[in-house]
Design a protein around this motif. Structure first.
Motif, PDB file in Angstrom:
ATOM      1  N   LYS A  98       4.813  -0.287  -8.150  1.00  9.64           N
ATOM      2  CA  LYS A  98       4.257  -1.217  -9.126  1.00  9.64           C
ATOM      3  C   LYS A  98       3.837  -2.556  -8.521  1.00  9.64           C
ATOM      4  O   LYS A  98       3.494  -3.470  -9.261  1.00  9.64           O
ATOM      5  CB  LYS A  98       5.285  -1.488 -10.222  1.00  9.64           C
ATOM      6  CG  LYS A  98       5.565  -0.274 -11.084  1.00  9.64           C
ATOM      7  CD  LYS A  98       6.617  -0.604 -12.111  1.00  9.64           C
ATOM      8  CE  LYS A  98       6.875   0.579 -13.022  1.00  9.64           C
ATOM      9  NZ  LYS A  98       7.989   0.341 -13.933  1.00  9.64           N
ATOM     10  N   LEU A  99       3.884  -2.695  -7.212  1.00  9.60           N
ATOM     11  CA  LEU A  99       3.565  -3.987  -6.605  1.00  9.60           C
ATOM     12  C   LEU A  99       2.182  -4.459  -7.035  1.00  9.60           C
ATOM     13  O   LEU A  99       1.204  -3.716  -6.981  1.00  9.60           O
ATOM     14  CB  LEU A  99       3.612  -3.895  -5.075  1.00  9.60           C
ATOM     15  CG  LEU A  99       4.990  -3.681  -4.454  1.00  9.60           C
ATOM     16  CD1 LEU A  99       4.875  -3.572  -2.939  1.00  9.60           C
ATOM     17  CD2 LEU A  99       5.947  -4.793  -4.834  1.00  9.60           C
ATOM     18  N   LYS A 100       2.112  -5.727  -7.430  1.00 10.44           N
ATOM     19  CA  LYS A 100       0.842  -6.296  -7.870  1.00 10.44           C
ATOM     20  C   LYS A 100       0.077  -6.947  -6.724  1.00 10.44           C
ATOM     21  O   LYS A 100      -1.132  -6.947  -6.683  1.00 10.44           O
ATOM     22  CB  LYS A 100       1.099  -7.340  -8.963  1.00 10.44           C
ATOM     23  CG  LYS A 100       1.531  -6.721 -10.281  1.00 10.44           C
ATOM     24  CD  LYS A 100       1.693  -7.793 -11.338  1.00 10.44           C
ATOM     25  CE  LYS A 100       1.965  -7.222 -12.703  1.00 10.44           C
ATOM     26  NZ  LYS A 100       3.159  -6.390 -12.784  1.00 10.44           N
ATOM     27  N   ASN A 101       0.806  -7.552  -5.797  1.00 14.16           N
ATOM     28  CA  ASN A 101       0.160  -8.324  -4.735  1.00 14.16           C
ATOM     29  C   ASN A 101       0.265  -7.649  -3.379  1.00 14.16           C
ATOM     30  O   ASN A 101       0.296  -8.305  -2.355  1.00 14.16           O
ATOM     31  CB  ASN A 101       0.785  -9.725  -4.667  1.00 14.16           C
ATOM     32  CG  ASN A 101       0.601 -10.458  -5.973  1.00 14.16           C
ATOM     33  OD1 ASN A 101      -0.518 -10.598  -6.440  1.00 14.16           O
ATOM     34  ND2 ASN A 101       1.677 -10.900  -6.584  1.00 14.16           N
ATOM     35  N   TYR A 102       0.329  -6.313  -3.400  1.00 16.92           N
ATOM     36  CA  TYR A 102       0.491  -5.594  -2.144  1.00 16.92           C
ATOM     37  C   TYR A 102      -0.785  -5.659  -1.318  1.00 16.92           C
ATOM     38  O   TYR A 102      -1.862  -5.379  -1.802  1.00 16.92           O
ATOM     39  CB  TYR A 102       0.855  -4.125  -2.393  1.00 16.92           C
ATOM     40  CG  TYR A 102       0.874  -3.333  -1.112  1.00 16.92           C
ATOM     41  CD1 TYR A 102       1.940  -3.458  -0.237  1.00 16.92           C
ATOM     42  CD2 TYR A 102      -0.201  -2.539  -0.745  1.00 16.92           C
ATOM     43  CE1 TYR A 102       1.954  -2.782   0.954  1.00 16.92           C
ATOM     44  CE2 TYR A 102      -0.194  -1.847   0.457  1.00 16.92           C
ATOM     45  CZ  TYR A 102       0.880  -1.980   1.299  1.00 16.92           C
ATOM     46  OH  TYR A 102       0.887  -1.323   2.488  1.00 16.92           O
TER      47      TYR A 102
END
Length: 116
Positions: free
Chosen positions: A59-63
């Motif tokens: 679910k990482l948003k800023n990966y």
């Protein structure tokens, strides 16, 4: 997510040119209270709940790339890539303390280990 509120995670992977440096130079200098998450290919290695970590990483948003930081505050997952500052330390010989300070600021930790 709420039961993990306040948790901090430092995530890295098995990229050859960075794994040894992270394990020798960064992890020993992280403050207490930061969980280490290692991705060995697609396998999550952590002393923490692997199912939770896998879901959080998904679910990482800023990966962008590893290393990556995750923290849980008020039931929300907040994440940040430190790929660029990390490689500035590794490849351009920027001071390691700057990177450790960025990590601690993200986690809102005031204590910084004394790094020689």
């Amino acid at each position: 997510m709420t039961e993990n509120s306040g948790k901090n995670f430092f995530c890295y992977n098995n990229r050859k040119n960075s794994k040894k440096y992270i394990e020798d130079e960064i992890i020993p200098n992280l403050t207490d209270g930061i969980e280490i998450v290692y991705l060995n290919g697609k396998k999550v290695e952590s002393e923490y709940n692997a199912e939770f970590i896998s879901e959080a990483l998904y679910k990482l948003k800023n990966y962008s790339q590893f290393p990556h930081l995750m923290k849980i505050r008020n039931g929300k997952l907040i994440d940040k890539s430190i790929n660029n500052p990390f490689y500035n330390v590794l490849n351009v010989n920027k001071p390691k303390n700057e990177l450790l300070t960025k990590i601690n600021r993200f986690f809102e930790l005031t204590e910084i280990k004394n790094v020689a």
